[in-house]
Scaffold this motif. Sequence first.
Motif, PDB file in Angstrom:
ATOM      1  N   GLN A  72       6.785  11.251   8.981  1.00 42.80           N
ATOM      2  CA  GLN A  72       6.991  12.656   9.334  1.00 42.80           C
ATOM      3  C   GLN A  72       8.473  13.024   9.253  1.00 42.80           C
ATOM      4  N   LEU A  73       9.347  12.127   9.701  1.00 43.96           N
ATOM      5  CA  LEU A  73      10.789  12.370   9.615  1.00 43.96           C
ATOM      6  C   LEU A  73      11.209  12.542   8.151  1.00 43.96           C
ATOM      7  N   LEU A  74      10.749  11.638   7.312  1.00 45.31           N
ATOM      8  CA  LEU A  74      11.131  11.686   5.900  1.00 45.31           C
ATOM      9  C   LEU A  74      10.572  12.925   5.208  1.00 45.31           C
ATOM     10  N   GLU A  75       9.370  13.329   5.582  1.00 45.38           N
ATOM     11  CA  GLU A  75       8.768  14.532   4.997  1.00 45.38           C
ATOM     12  C   GLU A  75       9.570  15.783   5.377  1.00 45.38           C
ATOM     13  N   LEU A  76       9.925  15.906   6.642  1.00 40.73           N
ATOM     14  CA  LEU A  76      10.721  17.062   7.083  1.00 40.73           C
ATOM     15  C   LEU A  76      12.102  17.056   6.437  1.00 40.73           C
ATOM     16  N   HIS A  77      12.688  15.869   6.313  1.00 37.44           N
ATOM     17  CA  HIS A  77      14.001  15.747   5.678  1.00 37.44           C
ATOM     18  C   HIS A  77      13.918  16.216   4.224  1.00 37.44           C
ATOM     19  N   ALA A  78      12.911  15.769   3.497  1.00 40.62           N
ATOM     20  CA  ALA A  78      12.760  16.140   2.085  1.00 40.62           C
ATOM     21  C   ALA A  78      12.444  17.625   1.924  1.00 40.62           C
TER      22      ALA A  78
ATOM     23  N   THR B 293      17.310   5.494  17.327  1.00 40.89           N
ATOM     24  CA  THR B 293      16.678   6.579  16.572  1.00 40.89           C
ATOM     25  C   THR B 293      17.293   6.701  15.182  1.00 40.89           C
ATOM     26  N   LEU B 294      16.501   7.247  14.273  1.00 42.38           N
ATOM     27  CA  LEU B 294      17.000   7.743  12.997  1.00 42.38           C
ATOM     28  C   LEU B 294      16.923   9.257  13.103  1.00 42.38           C
ATOM     29  N   SER B 295      18.000   9.934  12.723  1.00 45.52           N
ATOM     30  CA  SER B 295      18.080  11.376  12.922  1.00 45.52           C
ATOM     31  C   SER B 295      18.667  12.071  11.710  1.00 45.52           C
ATOM     32  N   PHE B 296      18.271  13.331  11.545  1.00 43.51           N
ATOM     33  CA  PHE B 296      19.013  14.194  10.643  1.00 43.51           C
ATOM     34  C   PHE B 296      19.266  15.511  11.363  1.00 43.51           C
TER      35      PHE B 296
ATOM     36  N   ILE C  66      22.971   7.168   7.247  1.00 44.52           N
ATOM     37  CA  ILE C  66      21.796   6.538   6.651  1.00 44.52           C
ATOM     38  C   ILE C  66      21.230   7.476   5.584  1.00 44.52           C
ATOM     39  N   ASP C  67      20.697   6.890   4.532  1.00 44.31           N
ATOM     40  CA  ASP C  67      20.137   7.648   3.425  1.00 44.31           C
ATOM     41  C   ASP C  67      18.644   7.847   3.653  1.00 44.31           C
ATOM     42  N   LEU C  68      18.257   9.034   4.081  1.00 43.23           N
ATOM     43  CA  LEU C  68      16.850   9.316   4.355  1.00 43.23           C
ATOM     44  C   LEU C  68      16.090   9.759   3.114  1.00 43.23           C
ATOM     45  N   THR C  69      16.707   9.610   1.934  1.00 41.32           N
ATOM     46  CA  THR C  69      15.961   9.845   0.696  1.00 41.32           C
ATOM     47  C   THR C  69      15.292   8.557   0.222  1.00 41.32           C
ATOM     48  N   GLN C  70      15.575   7.449   0.898  1.00 43.82           N
ATOM     49  CA  GLN C  70      14.917   6.180   0.577  1.00 43.82           C
ATOM     50  C   GLN C  70      13.447   6.246   0.985  1.00 43.82           C
ATOM     51  N   SER C  71      12.660   5.356   0.427  1.00 37.85           N
ATOM     52  CA  SER C  71      11.252   5.277   0.804  1.00 37.85           C
ATOM     53  C   SER C  71      11.133   4.726   2.219  1.00 37.85           C
ATOM     54  N   GLU C  72       9.984   4.947   2.823  1.00 33.02           N
ATOM     55  CA  GLU C  72       9.714   4.410   4.147  1.00 33.02           C
ATOM     56  C   GLU C  72       9.856   2.886   4.148  1.00 33.02           C
ATOM     57  N   GLU C  73       9.328   2.260   3.104  1.00 31.47           N
ATOM     58  CA  GLU C  73       9.402   0.802   2.995  1.00 31.47           C
ATOM     59  C   GLU C  73      10.863   0.318   2.942  1.00 31.47           C
ATOM     60  N   GLU C  74      11.690   0.986   2.127  1.00 31.67           N
ATOM     61  CA  GLU C  74      13.094   0.603   2.007  1.00 31.67           C
ATOM     62  C   GLU C  74      13.831   0.766   3.342  1.00 31.67           C
ATOM     63  N   LEU C  75      13.563   1.867   4.024  1.00 29.78           N
ATOM     64  CA  LEU C  75      14.225   2.096   5.312  1.00 29.78           C
ATOM     65  C   LEU C  75      13.822   1.056   6.336  1.00 29.78           C
ATOM     66  N   LEU C  76      12.545   0.785   6.445  1.00 31.57           N
ATOM     67  CA  LEU C  76      12.084  -0.212   7.420  1.00 31.57           C
ATOM     68  C   LEU C  76      12.687  -1.573   7.128  1.00 31.57           C
ATOM     69  N   LYS C  77      12.805  -1.924   5.861  1.00 31.62           N
ATOM     70  CA  LYS C  77      13.414  -3.197   5.482  1.00 31.62           C
ATOM     71  C   LYS C  77      14.881  -3.229   5.883  1.00 31.62           C
ATOM     72  N   SER C  78      15.599  -2.109   5.696  1.00 32.10           N
ATOM     73  CA  SER C  78      17.027  -2.060   6.035  1.00 32.10           C
ATOM     74  C   SER C  78      17.263  -2.085   7.546  1.00 32.10           C
TER      75      SER C  78
END
Length: 141
Positions: free
Chosen positions: A73-79, A97-100, A127-139
Amino acid sequence: MRLGHVGLAAKDPAALAGFYERFLGLRKVGEAQTELSGQMLFLSSQPGAPPDLQILSNLQGGHMAFKVDSLAQLLELHADAPHRGARVVMSLDHGGTLSFYVRDPEGNACEVYWETGRRGAGGNRPIDLTQSEEELLKSLG
């Protein structure tokens, strides 16, 4: 999505915190000092709960924050922010938290955040919130 907290800017954070402690019975649940926000005092209406109110010495730091239930949901709103008339001004990893952040048409700051489950370290790193969910969780490790 729901209101997560309100951040008020104050010339004297301790005095303003005292007001809300006396007036509403809020309890101080923490404090931090960061380069971005200056002195921050955290107040909550319930013991052990996340803060409802943040009081910041940075007079430009006032904001409202909305909590989302998932990273997706965070990534969707960010995009979607630009398509909804909002320009993202920064994206941060606060640890817990991760925030924008965006500014509304009147210039008020609005934060959208997702709780990571990590303990907050009081820091802020871009943090780059244009990354995929998978990439962010890994980071986040």
